[in-house]
Design a protein around this motif. Sequence first.
Motif, short mmCIF file in Angstrom:
data_model
loop_
_atom_site.label_atom_id
_atom_site.label_comp_id
_atom_site.label_asym_id
_atom_site.label_seq_id
_atom_site.Cartn_x
_atom_site.Cartn_y
_atom_site.Cartn_z
N TRP A 281 -8.31 18.00 -0.63
CA TRP A 281 -7.65 18.01 0.67
C TRP A 281 -8.66 18.17 1.81
N SER A 282 -9.79 18.77 1.52
CA SER A 282 -10.80 19.00 2.57
C SER A 282 -11.59 17.74 2.90
N ILE A 283 -11.51 16.71 2.04
CA ILE A 283 -12.25 15.48 2.28
C ILE A 283 -11.42 14.56 3.19
N PRO A 284 -11.90 14.22 4.36
CA PRO A 284 -11.14 13.31 5.25
C PRO A 284 -10.95 11.94 4.60
N ILE B 185 0.82 -1.20 0.00
CA ILE B 185 0.00 0.00 0.00
C ILE B 185 0.86 1.25 0.00
N GLY B 186 2.05 1.19 0.62
CA GLY B 186 2.96 2.33 0.58
C GLY B 186 3.43 2.61 -0.83
N PHE B 187 3.86 1.57 -1.55
CA PHE B 187 4.34 1.76 -2.91
C PHE B 187 3.22 2.26 -3.83
N VAL B 188 2.05 1.68 -3.72
CA VAL B 188 0.96 2.07 -4.62
C VAL B 188 0.52 3.51 -4.36
N THR B 189 0.36 3.88 -3.10
CA THR B 189 -0.09 5.24 -2.81
C THR B 189 0.97 6.28 -3.19
N VAL B 190 2.24 5.96 -2.98
CA VAL B 190 3.30 6.89 -3.37
C VAL B 190 3.35 7.03 -4.89
N PHE B 191 3.17 5.92 -5.61
CA PHE B 191 3.15 5.99 -7.07
C PHE B 191 1.99 6.86 -7.56
N ILE B 192 0.80 6.65 -6.97
CA ILE B 192 -0.35 7.46 -7.37
C ILE B 192 -0.12 8.93 -7.03
N SER B 193 0.40 9.20 -5.84
CA SER B 193 0.62 10.58 -5.43
C SER B 193 1.64 11.27 -6.32
N LEU B 194 2.70 10.57 -6.71
CA LEU B 194 3.71 11.17 -7.58
C LEU B 194 3.16 11.39 -8.98
N PHE B 195 2.45 10.41 -9.51
CA PHE B 195 1.93 10.51 -10.88
C PHE B 195 0.94 11.67 -11.00
N ILE B 196 -0.02 11.74 -10.09
CA ILE B 196 -1.03 12.80 -10.16
C ILE B 196 -0.47 14.13 -9.65
N VAL C 63 11.34 13.84 -0.11
CA VAL C 63 11.03 13.88 1.32
C VAL C 63 9.53 13.70 1.55
N ILE C 64 8.72 14.39 0.74
CA ILE C 64 7.27 14.25 0.84
C ILE C 64 6.84 12.82 0.52
N SER C 65 7.49 12.20 -0.47
CA SER C 65 7.13 10.82 -0.84
C SER C 65 7.43 9.86 0.30
N ALA C 66 8.59 10.05 0.95
CA ALA C 66 8.92 9.19 2.09
C ALA C 66 7.92 9.39 3.22
N ALA C 67 7.52 10.65 3.45
CA ALA C 67 6.52 10.92 4.48
C ALA C 67 5.17 10.33 4.10
N ASN C 68 4.83 10.39 2.80
CA ASN C 68 3.57 9.80 2.35
C ASN C 68 3.59 8.29 2.50
N PHE C 69 4.74 7.67 2.25
CA PHE C 69 4.87 6.23 2.43
C PHE C 69 4.59 5.87 3.88
N ALA C 70 5.21 6.63 4.78
CA ALA C 70 4.99 6.37 6.21
C ALA C 70 3.54 6.64 6.60
N ALA C 71 2.97 7.73 6.08
CA ALA C 71 1.59 8.08 6.43
C ALA C 71 0.61 7.05 5.90
N THR D 184 -5.95 10.56 -1.75
CA THR D 184 -5.82 11.65 -0.78
C THR D 184 -4.38 12.05 -0.54
N MET D 185 -3.41 11.30 -1.06
CA MET D 185 -2.01 11.58 -0.80
C MET D 185 -1.38 12.53 -1.84
N TRP D 186 -1.98 12.66 -3.02
CA TRP D 186 -1.33 13.41 -4.09
C TRP D 186 -1.37 14.92 -3.89
N VAL D 187 -2.30 15.42 -3.07
CA VAL D 187 -2.50 16.86 -2.97
C VAL D 187 -1.27 17.57 -2.38
N GLU D 188 -0.64 16.95 -1.41
CA GLU D 188 0.54 17.57 -0.80
C GLU D 188 1.69 17.62 -1.79
#
Length: 367
Positions: A209-212, A171-182, A288-296, A238-242
């Motif tokens: 970002w306003s949607i929990p 889930i870390g790899f997939v969400t980071v990939f989606i966040s980076l791509f978008i 740095v944001i990607s690493a934080a997103n992976f952890a989050a 929800t991870m791509w906005v940052e």
Amino acid sequence: MSHKSTSLSSIALQKFKKNFWGVLSFIVILFYAIIALFAYVLAPDDTQYANQMHISIHSQPPGFTVNLLQLPSVQTESSFWDWWNGKTSTIEEIPYSDLDFKDGNFYYRPYDVDGNLLPFIEVPLKLGDKMDLSRFRESYTSKKTFLLGTDKYGRDLLSRMMIGTRVSISIGFVTVFISLFIGIFLGAVAGYYGGKIDAAIMWLINVTWSIPTLLMVIAISIALGKGFLTVFIAVGLTMWVEVARVVRGQIIVAKEYQYVTAAKALGFNNFRIITKHILPNIMAPVIVISAANFAASILIESGLSFLGLGAQPPMPSWGSMIKDHYQYIILDKAYLAIVPGIAIMTLVMAFMLLGNALRDALDVKTS
């Protein structure tokens, strides 16, 4: 004559190697990644999801050893993909404390955690008088040690932990990939072109970002049903906005630099200027944001599984393992919840430290 490489990549690698915590965190992440990849090869219980239950030995401490009666059950053919998907159990394991042979039949005394002597039960196998008790022990019994003990259903906790690593890593790899791509695409377009395009993308970013995350998971669960795929989609969206906000801010500043003006003067198109000139120079904060997103994402998935919205049983997840055993924290078996909690903590911390180390290594302003 030897020539020492002075490329930016080699300099960054040399700086990274000097960072003790960065190297240590990379080793920890690599360790978890290897476990996730070869979980069923390394796990003591290599059946699918390590879901062999032994209720009579539930909640046993680390290092617990018991004798198991192994009776043949369903016969299935092995597959090459068993190392990835796990095997279908072909035996029935029954914990026992004693064996007996009488009138051509074998009997076992079921194991009791309280030490009570339960009555003997006949083994449902017709082996005749040709097999004595010693040969029966060699053929149909084994001794098993549970290194991390058993959970409340009598399953091997170590095997469940290993297979649960897959959920967090994937889930870390997939969400980071989606966040980076978008995020990189929308952030780059908004920051470089500005104007109405920037305003429209920023409106989309603010709305998203306003949607929990929990609300989005619930909405997607209603549409797709609870499960692993739902968590992937919900957390990723929800991870791509940052990332987009960081990339936008960096490009707004970077597009005013002289190297961008020079690239425009040479007639390079906007796509090449963004991808070849600007993005490589602003990737340090993105990493740095990607690493934080992976952890989050690992924390979010664990929280969702704790609430029952993540990976569904019998698939093991660190969050669901904490959910199953959090009530044991006030008892003398708190390790059942602490072990997966420590795994989550170490993996999240490793990604945060790795992100900081990569930021320092890729910072062109430091020597």
